[in-house]
Design a protein around this motif. Structure first.
Motif, short mmCIF file in Angstrom:
data_model
loop_
_atom_site.label_atom_id
_atom_site.label_comp_id
_atom_site.label_asym_id
_atom_site.label_seq_id
_atom_site.Cartn_x
_atom_site.Cartn_y
_atom_site.Cartn_z
N GLY A 187 0.77 -1.24 0.00
CA GLY A 187 0.00 0.00 0.00
C GLY A 187 0.80 1.28 0.00
N ILE A 188 2.10 1.20 -0.19
CA ILE A 188 2.89 2.44 -0.09
C ILE A 188 2.72 3.34 -1.31
CG2 ILE A 188 4.58 1.41 1.48
CD1 ILE A 188 6.49 1.14 -0.89
N GLU A 189 2.40 2.74 -2.46
CA GLU A 189 2.25 3.55 -3.67
C GLU A 189 1.10 4.54 -3.54
OE1 GLU A 189 4.07 -0.39 -4.75
OE2 GLU A 189 2.25 0.25 -3.69
N ALA A 190 -0.03 4.06 -3.04
CA ALA A 190 -1.22 4.91 -2.91
C ALA A 190 -0.99 6.06 -1.94
CB ALA A 190 -2.41 4.07 -2.46
N LEU A 191 -0.16 5.82 -0.93
CA LEU A 191 0.13 6.87 0.04
C LEU A 191 1.22 7.81 -0.43
CD1 LEU A 191 0.04 4.99 3.47
CD2 LEU A 191 -1.68 6.51 2.52
N GLY A 192 1.91 7.43 -1.50
CA GLY A 192 2.97 8.28 -2.04
C GLY A 192 4.29 8.15 -1.32
N VAL A 193 4.52 7.01 -0.67
CA VAL A 193 5.80 6.78 0.00
C VAL A 193 6.90 6.68 -1.06
CG1 VAL A 193 7.15 5.20 1.43
CG2 VAL A 193 4.74 5.63 1.97
N GLU A 194 7.94 7.46 -0.89
CA GLU A 194 8.99 7.56 -1.90
C GLU A 194 9.96 6.37 -1.81
OE1 GLU A 194 12.22 10.88 -3.52
OE2 GLU A 194 10.93 11.32 -1.80
N THR A 195 10.28 5.81 -2.97
CA THR A 195 11.24 4.71 -3.05
C THR A 195 12.33 5.05 -4.06
OG1 THR A 195 10.00 3.54 -4.78
CG2 THR A 195 9.48 2.99 -2.48
N GLU A 196 13.42 4.32 -3.96
CA GLU A 196 14.52 4.47 -4.90
C GLU A 196 15.08 3.09 -5.20
OE1 GLU A 196 18.68 7.01 -5.42
OE2 GLU A 196 17.81 6.72 -3.43
N ARG A 197 14.98 2.67 -6.45
CA ARG A 197 15.44 1.33 -6.88
C ARG A 197 14.85 0.24 -5.99
NH1 ARG A 197 21.83 2.01 -7.27
NH2 ARG A 197 21.68 -0.19 -7.81
N GLY A 198 13.58 0.41 -5.65
CA GLY A 198 12.86 -0.60 -4.90
C GLY A 198 12.91 -0.47 -3.40
N ARG A 199 13.84 0.31 -2.88
CA ARG A 199 13.95 0.46 -1.43
C ARG A 199 13.24 1.73 -0.98
NH1 ARG A 199 17.43 4.25 0.39
NH2 ARG A 199 18.88 5.19 -1.12
N ILE A 200 12.74 1.71 0.24
CA ILE A 200 12.04 2.87 0.79
C ILE A 200 13.06 3.88 1.31
CG2 ILE A 200 10.45 3.67 2.58
CD1 ILE A 200 9.10 0.93 2.45
N LYS A 201 12.91 5.13 0.91
CA LYS A 201 13.82 6.18 1.32
C LYS A 201 13.44 6.69 2.71
CE LYS A 201 15.32 9.23 -1.60
NZ LYS A 201 15.40 10.32 -2.62
N VAL A 202 14.43 6.76 3.59
CA VAL A 202 14.20 7.22 4.96
C VAL A 202 15.32 8.16 5.39
CG1 VAL A 202 12.91 5.18 5.70
CG2 VAL A 202 15.41 5.21 5.92
N ASP A 203 15.05 8.90 6.49
CA ASP A 203 16.11 9.72 7.08
C ASP A 203 16.77 8.92 8.20
OD1 ASP A 203 14.40 9.79 9.25
OD2 ASP A 203 14.02 11.95 9.16
N GLY A 204 17.57 9.58 9.01
CA GLY A 204 18.30 8.89 10.06
C GLY A 204 17.45 8.38 11.20
N TYR A 205 16.16 8.70 11.17
CA TYR A 205 15.24 8.23 12.21
C TYR A 205 14.19 7.28 11.66
CZ TYR A 205 17.37 12.03 14.84
OH TYR A 205 18.28 12.87 15.47
N GLY A 206 14.38 6.81 10.43
CA GLY A 206 13.42 5.88 9.84
C GLY A 206 12.19 6.55 9.28
N ARG A 207 12.15 7.87 9.21
CA ARG A 207 10.97 8.58 8.71
C ARG A 207 10.96 8.60 7.19
NH1 ARG A 207 11.84 13.69 12.75
NH2 ARG A 207 13.76 13.72 11.53
#
Length: 464
Positions: A279-299
Motif C-alpha cells: 500500500g505504499i504507492e497509494a500513500l505516495g511513499v517515496e522509493t529508490e530502486r525498490g527500497r524505501i527512502k528514509v532519514d536517520g530516524y526511519g521517517r
C-alpha cells in the motif's frame, strides 16, 4: 470499530520485533503484524538456522580430521534429515521465544498479510478474515527476499535460493554457488565440508568483494586449498534445468564459455526489498530502486509512516535492522536518540574460516585521503590459535596516522565473528591506538591478536 494503537509494526523480523519491544518499554500501545512466523527471515530462514547447519558441518569436519588431535573416529557419517531437523528445531525454539517476548511486553500480535489502506490505517488479511487496525504511527519492516536469476528462477528442486538450501531433501553431489557474498560463501563452506564438490562463480574480480582486499585474497587461497573451485570475473550465461542435473554455461574472465553439469545450483546474487502490495504507492511513499527512502530516524516522506531494515537498503544485516528500529521508536516516543548511521556496523561471514570486519578497508581509507598506519598479526603467532589447531588467518587494523583513530578492522580465521565486537566497541567509544595499546588482554586467548595487530601498526608487535 478498528483496533487503535500508538504504533503498528508491519513485519516481525529482528528489526520489527525489537522495535515493538522498545515501543512497549516506552509506553506505546503496540501491535505487530506478521504473515508467516514471528522472527522473520533471519530467525526462521536465515541467520539462526544457517548457523545451526554450519555448526554441524564444523563438527563433522573435526570428526573427519580427528587424527590431527590424537583422536580416532571410525565410520564417520551423517543423517541429512536429522541435520535439517536440528536446524529447524533451533529456529522453532527461538520463534517460541519471540512469542513469549511479545506476550511479556503486551504487544498485540496480528497474524496475516498487512497493507496500508490510508493515513494511519492498515488492513490485515488472513484467509477470508480482514482485521482493520488504526495507528498514529506505522512502521514498515517487511524485509527482503532472495533475488532470482531472470533466465532461471529457483524451483526448489535443482535450483535453490538460501531458503531451499536450508532444507535439502538430498545432499548435492556437485554444487554450483552463484555469488560469493556472505550467503554464497557460507553455503559453499557448509556443503563442501559435508562432502559436496563445490564451485563458486563470482562476477566481480574477487570473492567477498566488500571485504578488505587482503581478506579476500586469503579466503581465495584458503577455500581453494580446501578444494572449492573459485571462478572470479565470471558470469552465468545460461542454466538448463533438467530432471537429474542443471547444465550451466559459464563465461570466464578471458571471454571463453564452458558448459558443465551440476546436481544443484544455489543462487546467492542479492536480495529484493519487499515493498510490493503493502500500500505504499497509494500513500505516495517515496522509493529508490525498490527500497524505501528514509532519514536517520526511519521517517519516510509521508508523515506517520516509517521504515527500517532490509526494506530500506544496504547493509542487509539483522543487527542493523534492530538498531534502526530502536532509534526510530525512541524518536517517535519523544526521546532524543542519535540518528542512525552505518559507520560502525560489523559484518560477519560464518564460513570456515570465518570473516569479520568493521569500518573502512585499507583501500577505502586511502581513497578518503587518510594517511595510514596499518597493523597485521597472523594466527600462527598466537598460542591459543596453535593449541586449537586453528593457526590460519590474521587480524588487520587500520589507523589514521595523524589522529590515532581506528578507521577499520578486518579479520579472517577461527572465531573472528566473536572477536570483532571488541573493535566495534572501541570505535563506538572513539578509542585511539593509545587506549588500545594500554588495554590488557587475557592470555592465552585469540583476542591477544587484536592487541598485537594494534601494536604492529606502530611497530611494537611483541610476538611477530
Amino acid at each position: 470499530m478498528a483496533d487503535q494503537f500508538d504504533l503498528i509494526v508491519l513485519g516481525s523480523g529482528p528489526g520489527g520485533y525489537v522495535a515493538a519491544i522498545r515501543a512497549s518499554q516506552l509506553g506505546l500501545k503496540t501491535a505487530i503484524v506478521e504473515r508467516e512466523r514471528l522472527g522473520g527471515i533471519c530467525l526462521n530462514w536465515g541467520c539462526i538456522p544457517t548457523k545451526a547447519l554450519l555448526r554441524t558441518s564444523e563438527i563433522y569436519h573435526y570428526m573427519t580430521n580427528a587424527s590431527a588431535y590424537g583422536l580416532k573416529a571410525d565410520n564417520v557419517g551423517f543423517d541429512l534429515g536429522k541435520i535439517v531437523e536440528r536446524s529447524r528445531k533451533v529456529a522453532g525454539q527461538l520463534n517460541a521465544g519471540v512469542k513469549g517476548l511479545m506476550k511479556k511486553h503486551k504487544v498485540t500480535v496480528v497474524e496475516g498479510v498487512g497493507a496500508l489502506t490510508g493515513k494511519g490505517q492498515l488492513t490485515v488479511t488472513q484467509g477470508d478474515r480482514k482485521t482493520e487496525l488504526v495507528g498514529k504511527h506505522i512502521m514498515i519492516a517487511t524485509g527482503a527476499r532472495a533475488r532470482d536469476l531472470p533466465f532461471a528462477k529457483a524451483d526448489g528442486k535443482r535450483i535453490w535460493t538460501y531458503r531451499h538450501a536450508m532444507v535439502p531433501t538430498e545432499m548435492p553431489t556437485k554444487l554450483l554457488v552463484i555469488g560469493s557474498g556472505a550467503i554464497g560463501v557460507e553455503f559453499a563452506s557448509f556443503y563442501h565440508d559435508m562432502g559436496a564438490d563445490v564451485t563458486i562463480v563470482e562476477m566481480l574480480p574477487r570473492i567477498l568483494p566488500v571485504e578488505d582486499e587482503e581478506v579476500s585474497a586469503f579466503m581465495d587461497k584458503a577455500l581453494t586449498k580446501q578444494g572449492i573451485k573459485l571462478l572470479t570475473g565470471a558470469a552465468i550465461e545460461k542454466l538448463d534445468n533438467g530432471a537429474q542435473a542443471v547444465t550451466a554455461s559459464i563465461k570466464a574472465k578471458d571471454g571463453s564459455v564452458s558448459t558443465e553439469e551440476y546436481s544443484h545450483v544455489i543462487v546467492a546474487i542479492g536480495i529484493v526489498p519487499n515493498t510490493e502490495e503493502i500500500g505504499i504507492e497509494a500513500l505516495g511513499v517515496e522509493t529508490e530502486r525498490g527500497r524505501i527512502k528514509v532519514d536517520g530516524y526511519g521517517r519516510t516522506n509521508v508523515e506517520g509512516v516509517y521504515a527500517i531494515g532490509d526494506v530500506t537498503g544496504a547493509p542487509w544485516l539483522a543487527h542493523k535492522a534492530s538498531h534502526e528500529g530502536v532509534v526510530c521508536v525512541e524518536k517517535i516516543a519523544g526521546e532524543n536518540p542519535h540518528p542512525f548511521e552505518t559507520w560502525n556496523i560489523p559484518g560477519c561471514t560464518y564460513s570456515r574460516p570465518q570473516v569479520a570486519s568493521v569500518g573502512l578497508t585499507e583501500a577505502k581509507a586511502r581513497e578518503a585521503g587518510h594517511e595510514l598506519k596499518v597493523g597485521k598479526f597472523p594466527f600462527i603467532g598466537n598460542g591459543k590459535a596453535i593449541a586449537l589447531g586453528e593457526a590460519e588467518g590474521f587480524v588487520k587494523t587500520v589507523f589514521d596516522a595523524k589522529t590515532g583513530e581506528l578507521l577499520g578492522a578486518h579479520m579472517v580465521g577461527a572465531e573472528v565473528t566473536e572477536l570483532i565486537q571488541g573493535y566495534v566497541v572501541a570505535r563506538q567509544l572513539e578509542s585511539t591506538e593509545a587506549e588500545l595499546m594500554e588495554t590488557i588482554f587475557a592470555h592465552p586467548t585469540l583476542s591477544e591478536m587484536m592487541h598485537e595487530s594494534v601494536l604492529g601498526a606502530y611497530r611494537r608487535a611483541i610476538h611477530f
